[in-house]
Scaffold this active site. Structure first.
Site, PDB file in Angstrom:
ATOM      1  N   GLY A  17       0.816  -1.223   0.000  1.00  0.00           N
ATOM      2  CA  GLY A  17       0.000   0.000   0.000  1.00  0.00           C
ATOM      3  C   GLY A  17       0.846   1.267   0.000  1.00  0.00           C
ATOM      4  N   ARG A  39      -1.154  -9.464   0.101  1.00  0.00           N
ATOM      5  CA  ARG A  39      -2.198 -10.450  -0.213  1.00  0.00           C
ATOM      6  C   ARG A  39      -1.736 -11.455  -1.242  1.00  0.00           C
ATOM      7  NH1 ARG A  39      -8.041  -7.716  -0.788  1.00  0.00           N
ATOM      8  NH2 ARG A  39      -6.909  -5.841  -1.387  1.00  0.00           N
ATOM      9  N   LYS A  44       5.523  -8.833  -4.958  1.00  0.00           N
ATOM     10  CA  LYS A  44       6.837  -8.680  -4.336  1.00  0.00           C
ATOM     11  C   LYS A  44       7.820  -7.906  -5.223  1.00  0.00           C
ATOM     12  CE  LYS A  44      10.342 -11.836  -2.731  1.00  0.00           C
ATOM     13  NZ  LYS A  44      10.711 -13.206  -2.421  1.00  0.00           N
ATOM     14  N   LEU A  69      -6.460 -10.270   5.328  1.00  0.00           N
ATOM     15  CA  LEU A  69      -7.150  -9.884   6.565  1.00  0.00           C
ATOM     16  C   LEU A  69      -8.407 -10.709   6.819  1.00  0.00           C
ATOM     17  CD1 LEU A  69      -6.886  -5.981   6.203  1.00  0.00           C
ATOM     18  CD2 LEU A  69      -5.621  -7.419   7.808  1.00  0.00           C
ATOM     19  N   TYR A 162     -16.564   3.333   4.392  1.00  0.00           N
ATOM     20  CA  TYR A 162     -15.143   3.387   4.785  1.00  0.00           C
ATOM     21  C   TYR A 162     -15.004   4.027   6.172  1.00  0.00           C
ATOM     22  CZ  TYR A 162     -10.308   4.908   5.132  1.00  0.00           C
ATOM     23  OH  TYR A 162      -9.032   5.129   5.594  1.00  0.00           O
ATOM     24  N   LYS A 166     -13.457   2.127   9.585  1.00  0.00           N
ATOM     25  CA  LYS A 166     -12.296   2.548  10.384  1.00  0.00           C
ATOM     26  C   LYS A 166     -12.703   2.766  11.834  1.00  0.00           C
ATOM     27  CE  LYS A 166      -8.695   2.978   8.934  1.00  0.00           C
ATOM     28  NZ  LYS A 166      -7.690   1.894   8.764  1.00  0.00           N
ATOM     29  N   PRO A 191      -4.556   9.385  10.870  1.00  0.00           N
ATOM     30  CA  PRO A 191      -4.191  10.378   9.855  1.00  0.00           C
ATOM     31  C   PRO A 191      -5.425  10.977   9.173  1.00  0.00           C
ATOM     32  CG  PRO A 191      -3.210   8.206   9.391  1.00  0.00           C
ATOM     33  CD  PRO A 191      -4.282   8.015  10.412  1.00  0.00           C
ATOM     34  N   VAL A 192      -5.267  12.215   8.712  1.00  0.00           N
ATOM     35  CA  VAL A 192      -6.256  12.812   7.802  1.00  0.00           C
ATOM     36  C   VAL A 192      -5.892  12.334   6.396  1.00  0.00           C
ATOM     37  CG1 VAL A 192      -6.745  14.766   9.326  1.00  0.00           C
ATOM     38  CG2 VAL A 192      -4.819  14.895   7.715  1.00  0.00           C
TER      39      VAL A 192
HETATM   40  P1  NAP Z   1      -3.802   1.623   0.044  1.00  0.00           P
HETATM   41  O1  NAP Z   1      -2.649   2.063  -0.787  1.00  0.00           O
HETATM   42  O2  NAP Z   1      -5.066   1.247  -0.636  1.00  0.00           O
HETATM   43  O3  NAP Z   1      -3.303   0.442   0.968  1.00  0.00           O
HETATM   44  C1  NAP Z   1      -4.179  -0.441   1.607  1.00  0.00           C
HETATM   45  C2  NAP Z   1      -3.404  -1.698   1.961  1.00  0.00           C
HETATM   46  O4  NAP Z   1      -4.274  -2.600   2.642  1.00  0.00           O
HETATM   47  C3  NAP Z   1      -2.850  -2.432   0.735  1.00  0.00           C
HETATM   48  O5  NAP Z   1      -1.597  -2.963   1.063  1.00  0.00           O
HETATM   49  C4  NAP Z   1      -3.881  -3.529   0.531  1.00  0.00           C
HETATM   50  O6  NAP Z   1      -3.365  -4.677  -0.115  1.00  0.00           O
HETATM   51  C5  NAP Z   1      -4.192  -3.853   1.977  1.00  0.00           C
HETATM   52  N1  NAP Z   1      -5.452  -4.592   2.078  1.00  0.00           N
HETATM   53  C6  NAP Z   1      -6.691  -4.197   1.718  1.00  0.00           C
HETATM   54  N2  NAP Z   1      -7.575  -5.189   1.939  1.00  0.00           N
HETATM   55  C7  NAP Z   1      -6.852  -6.236   2.434  1.00  0.00           C
HETATM   56  C8  NAP Z   1      -7.183  -7.563   2.833  1.00  0.00           C
HETATM   57  N3  NAP Z   1      -8.433  -8.049   2.775  1.00  0.00           N
HETATM   58  N4  NAP Z   1      -6.188  -8.351   3.279  1.00  0.00           N
HETATM   59  C9  NAP Z   1      -4.902  -7.910   3.335  1.00  0.00           C
HETATM   60  N5  NAP Z   1      -4.537  -6.676   2.956  1.00  0.00           N
HETATM   61  C10 NAP Z   1      -5.503  -5.862   2.511  1.00  0.00           C
HETATM   62  O7  NAP Z   1      -4.203   2.753   1.094  1.00  0.00           O
HETATM   63  P2  NAP Z   1      -3.303   3.598   2.094  1.00  0.00           P
HETATM   64  O8  NAP Z   1      -3.633   5.011   1.875  1.00  0.00           O
HETATM   65  O9  NAP Z   1      -1.902   3.172   2.035  1.00  0.00           O
HETATM   66  O10 NAP Z   1      -3.957   3.156   3.468  1.00  0.00           O
HETATM   67  C11 NAP Z   1      -3.180   2.550   4.485  1.00  0.00           C
HETATM   68  C12 NAP Z   1      -3.890   2.707   5.809  1.00  0.00           C
HETATM   69  O11 NAP Z   1      -4.004   4.091   6.107  1.00  0.00           O
HETATM   70  C13 NAP Z   1      -5.301   2.141   5.842  1.00  0.00           C
HETATM   71  O12 NAP Z   1      -5.513   1.575   7.122  1.00  0.00           O
HETATM   72  C14 NAP Z   1      -6.163   3.382   5.647  1.00  0.00           C
HETATM   73  O13 NAP Z   1      -7.450   3.217   6.191  1.00  0.00           O
HETATM   74  C15 NAP Z   1      -5.345   4.390   6.427  1.00  0.00           C
HETATM   75  N6  NAP Z   1      -5.587   5.794   6.080  1.00  0.00           N
HETATM   76  C16 NAP Z   1      -5.346   6.228   4.817  1.00  0.00           C
HETATM   77  C17 NAP Z   1      -5.559   7.579   4.524  1.00  0.00           C
HETATM   78  C18 NAP Z   1      -5.287   8.139   3.136  1.00  0.00           C
HETATM   79  O14 NAP Z   1      -5.669   9.269   2.856  1.00  0.00           O
HETATM   80  N7  NAP Z   1      -4.636   7.410   2.256  1.00  0.00           N
HETATM   81  C19 NAP Z   1      -6.016   8.450   5.517  1.00  0.00           C
HETATM   82  C20 NAP Z   1      -6.230   7.961   6.808  1.00  0.00           C
HETATM   83  C21 NAP Z   1      -6.010   6.623   7.078  1.00  0.00           C
HETATM   84  P3  NAP Z   1      -3.490  -4.882  -1.710  1.00  0.00           P
HETATM   85  O15 NAP Z   1      -2.304  -4.162  -2.300  1.00  0.00           O
HETATM   86  O16 NAP Z   1      -3.422  -6.332  -1.884  1.00  0.00           O
HETATM   87  O17 NAP Z   1      -4.801  -4.284  -2.139  1.00  0.00           O
END
Ligand code: NAP
Length: 323
Positions: A17, A39, A44, A69, A162, A166, A191-192
């Site tokens: 991610g 996943r 990799k 997950l 979403y 969370k 985080p925002v």
């Molecule tokens: P992202 O790039 O979409 O990353 C999400 C990650 O979660 C990816 O590695 C994805 O794996 C994995 N994932 C999703 N469903 C899964 C499952 N069923 N089993 C295992 N892995 C799974 O989003 P991100 O922005 O980096 O988000 C990372 C964290 O930060 C999350 O918890 C999100 O809620 C939080 N967050 C993000 C923001 C933002 O603005 N981006 C703000 C606040 C909080 P795949 O690559 O296989 O899909």
């Protein structure tokens, strides 16, 4: 390189991610041994390519474990020998699913799977990536300053899946620690909207929406909301500090740079600072000052000494990277 890092192993869930990759990158740079779950192991090579672009030259201290997950498989192996876990993975789709459980179930049950396995393996502390989603969506932002004391009520009418996922996942994690956590510690980062350049250019849903849509001219009116911004590099840095800082135990920390923005504000920043990128931006109008969300990040700054970049720096560096 930190001396304590040399013998310490950290698990990062979701190394594929946007934020997960940045956490892996910073941990490797600090000398930690890093395990990361993905996943599918098919990702990799792409992750290694991105880490190389981020300056990593040796991969002896990085290993990958396939884990989902929604399934029990491999979580015990993932947490084995780890002192810390950064639980970053959670579904974050650009479009809401019709069934909210597609997000709620992996977010909540996934967190509980990770916490259970981590406790059983004797992990010292889990840092959970929650969100402002779990803080600021149950009241009007008018004349109010959000802090870590605020919670989104998951029963708020119309709460998007979403945001609900969370909130429910973070609540479940705190309940678990209180009732079944044993000696294990929990720290939560909220985080925002996360922006900022990343090696490999794997951006997240919030970036796709706000910046690409604006630069392409797809956003033709200013949506009637504002949002706050935090840099992906500062967010990962906060996870790393929160992982070892004694005062972070049992606390949640809002992660944001100073001040909210509307899409109009971002358009104006681009027009002023990157005029060559503004050609397709539509003629947008400002929105009411009542819509601006105010929050305090004093806690992360004073307790953990965290110093995030300004939102302008993050936005401009992101735009430069997108170019
Ligand atoms: P992202 O790039 O979409 O990353 C999400 C990650 O979660 C990816 O590695 C994805 O794996 C994995 N994932 C999703 N469903 C899964 C499952 N069923 N089993 C295992 N892995 C799974 O989003 P991100 O922005 O980096 O988000 C990372 C964290 O930060 C999350 O918890 C999100 O809620 C939080 N967050 C993000 C923001 C933002 O603005 N981006 C703000 C606040 C909080 P795949 O690559 O296989 O899909």
């Amino acid at each position: 390189m930190k001396n304590s890092a040399i013998t310490t192993t950290v698990l990062v869930t979701g190394g594929s991610g946007y934020l997960g990759l940045q956490c892996v990158l910073q941990l490797l740079k600090e000398g930690y041994t890093v395990k990361t779950t993905i996943r599918s192991l098919a990702k990799k090579a792409e992750i290694i390519q991105s880490l190389k672009a981020g300056g990593i030259t040796s991969f002896d201290k990085l290993s990958f474990i396939e884990a989902d997950l929604t399934k029990d498989d491999n979580w015990a192996e993932a947490v084995r020998d780890c002192t810390y876990v950064l639980h970053v993975a959670s579904p974050f789709p650009a479009i809401d699913p019709e069934d909210e459980n597609e997000l709620i179930v992996p977010a909540r049950d996934g967190s509980l799977r990770v916490l259970n396995a981590a406790r059983d393996a004797g992990v010292k502390r889990v840092v959970l990536t929650s969100s402002f989603a779990a803080i600021g969506y149950s009241r009007s932002p008018k004349d109010y300053v959000f802090t870590e004391k605020d919670w989104t009520d998951p029963n708020t009418p119309g709460l998007r899946p979403y945001l609900k996922s969370k909130t429910i996942a973070e609540r479940a994690a705190w309940d678990f620690i209180e009732k079944e956590g044993g000696q294990m510690e929990l720290t939560v980062i909220n985080p925002v909207g996360i922006f900022g350049p990343v090696p490999g250019g794997n951006y997240s849903a919030s970036m796709e929406f706000a910046l690409k849509g604006l630069l392409n001219g797809d956003i033709k009116e200013t949506p009637n909301f504002t949002f706050n911004i935090v840099d992906v590099r500062d967010t990962a840095d906060l996870h790393l500090v929160a992982m070892t800082h004694p005062a972070a135990k049992g606390e949640r920390f809002l992660a944001a740079s100073e001040g909210a923005v509307s899409i109009y504000d971002i358009a104006e920043l681009i027009r002023k600072e990157r005029p060559l990128c503004a050609a397709n931006i539509a003629g947008l109008k400002p929105i009411s000052a009542d819509m601006y969300v105010h929050m305090s990040t004093e806690k992360a700054r004073t307790v953990l000494g965290w110093k995030p970049r300004s939102k302008e720096t993050t936005l401009l560096e992101t735009i430069d990277a997108l170019k």
